[in-house]
Design a protein around this motif. Structure first.
Motif, PDB file in Angstrom:
ATOM      1  N   GLN A  58      -5.198   7.298  -1.100  1.00 46.01           N
ATOM      2  CA  GLN A  58      -3.898   6.777  -0.705  1.00 46.01           C
ATOM      3  C   GLN A  58      -3.789   6.970   0.807  1.00 46.01           C
ATOM      4  O   GLN A  58      -4.228   7.984   1.344  1.00 46.01           O
ATOM      5  CB  GLN A  58      -2.778   7.538  -1.407  1.00 46.01           C
ATOM      6  N   ARG A 104      -2.634  -2.880  -0.525  1.00 44.11           N
ATOM      7  CA  ARG A 104      -2.414  -2.662  -1.960  1.00 44.11           C
ATOM      8  C   ARG A 104      -2.720  -3.905  -2.781  1.00 44.11           C
ATOM      9  O   ARG A 104      -3.119  -3.818  -3.949  1.00 44.11           O
ATOM     10  CB  ARG A 104      -0.982  -2.176  -2.215  1.00 44.11           C
ATOM     11  N   PRO A 125      -2.036  -3.839  -8.475  1.00 40.74           N
ATOM     12  CA  PRO A 125      -1.718  -3.303  -7.146  1.00 40.74           C
ATOM     13  C   PRO A 125      -0.983  -1.963  -7.260  1.00 40.74           C
ATOM     14  O   PRO A 125       0.006  -1.869  -7.993  1.00 40.74           O
ATOM     15  CB  PRO A 125      -0.799  -4.368  -6.536  1.00 40.74           C
ATOM     16  N   SER A 172      -3.761   1.974   0.782  1.00 37.41           N
ATOM     17  CA  SER A 172      -4.929   2.853   0.715  1.00 37.41           C
ATOM     18  C   SER A 172      -5.687   2.816   2.031  1.00 37.41           C
ATOM     19  O   SER A 172      -5.465   1.939   2.871  1.00 37.41           O
ATOM     20  CB  SER A 172      -5.856   2.417  -0.431  1.00 37.41           C
TER      21      SER A 172
END
Length: 272
Positions: A148, A185, A191, A196
């Motif tokens: 992330q 995403r 999604p 990320s």
């Protein structure tokens, strides 16, 4: 080699991303090839991949000529990965299991690169595991990992910034860490709610006279109460306040203001 599009593979095997396993499938082959290129030339090199899922990144790595060992705990994905094993004879080894319970040292007899779109729910635990330990340089030659974006920014953060914390110190004190690529995403199926990013980490020379375990304890204490002054957050760590005095570090400072070199200095005093 003509492989079916990933969407067809997912449909043929009835796969769907499991929220419980932190899965999000990446299907854009051009993007996957760009990710596989980040570590440099992988031809005939050993590569460890965690959580390959239906094998999108796996096939990109195999196209580079890498010899991939993939650890996958989702049994539903194994038939799709078996098809890749057949398409790239001798290049892919799939191990069913939990990556947190597998010791990579038992899988390789030579240095290896780690390249993975890490499952969100175990990414940080795996990453800190690869960074820890007294033995250095590690068996891995580089880590190329999808996180992330918020976690990725914490890994590469500089002192004095909101994202700076324990993860940055552990990643940077004896490694070089950089943000290699951001991934929108919308590139994933389904999604995720967040953006990320890919972090690329390479080991560097270890500072002399410093125990990794001691540094981990110092950063855990300092950032465990990050809003408090060091004199408060470090008081439970034997010798830490004396170390601050020895090094001329003001105990009224907060953890996020200390440079990585200052944390290493404290750990060196406590190691000695």
């Amino acid at each position: 080699m003509n492989l079916p599009p990933l969407r067809e593979v997912i449909a043929a095997h009835g796969l769907s991303a499991s929220k419980a396993l932190g899965q999000n499938f990446l299907l854009d082959e051009q993007l996957l090839d760009r990710i596989a290129a980040i570590p440099g030339n992988l031809r005939d090199r050993a590569v460890l991949e965690i959580g390959p899922g239906p094998g999108g990144l796996t096939r990109a790595l195999l196209r580079t000529g890498a010899r991939v060992t993939a650890i996958e705990m989702d049994r539903r994905c194994l038939p799709a990965l078996a098809e890749l094993e057949a398409a790239f004879p001798g290049q892919l080894r799939v191990i069913e299991g939990d990556a947190l319970a597998v010791d990579p040292a038992s899988l390789f007899d030579r240095p290896y690169a780690v390249v993975a779109n890490l499952p969100y729910n175990v990414g940080t635990a795996l990453f800190t595991g690869w960074l820890s330990g007294e033995s250095w340089p590690p068996a891995w030659t580089s880590l190329t990992l999808m996180f992330q974006q918020e976690v990725a920014q914490r890994i590469v953060a500089q002192p004095g910034t909101p994202a700076y914390g324990r993860l940055a110190v552990l990643a940077q004190w004896r490694s070089a860490a950089k943000l290699a690529m951001k991934v929108h995403r919308s590139a994933f199926t389904p999604p995720p709610k967040v953006m990320s990013a890919i972090v690329h980490v390479t080991p560097e020379e270890i500072p002399a006279g410093v125990s990794a375990k001691v540094l981990e304890r110092v950063t855990e204490a300092a950032f465990g109460q990050r809003r408090k002054m060091l004199r408060q957050s470090l008081k439970g760590l034997p010798g830490a306040l004396e170390a601050l005095e020895t090094l001329g570090i003001d105990p009224q400072r907060r953890a996020e203001t200390l440079s990585i070199a200052e944390f290493v200095g404290i750990a060196r005093v406590l190691t000695g």
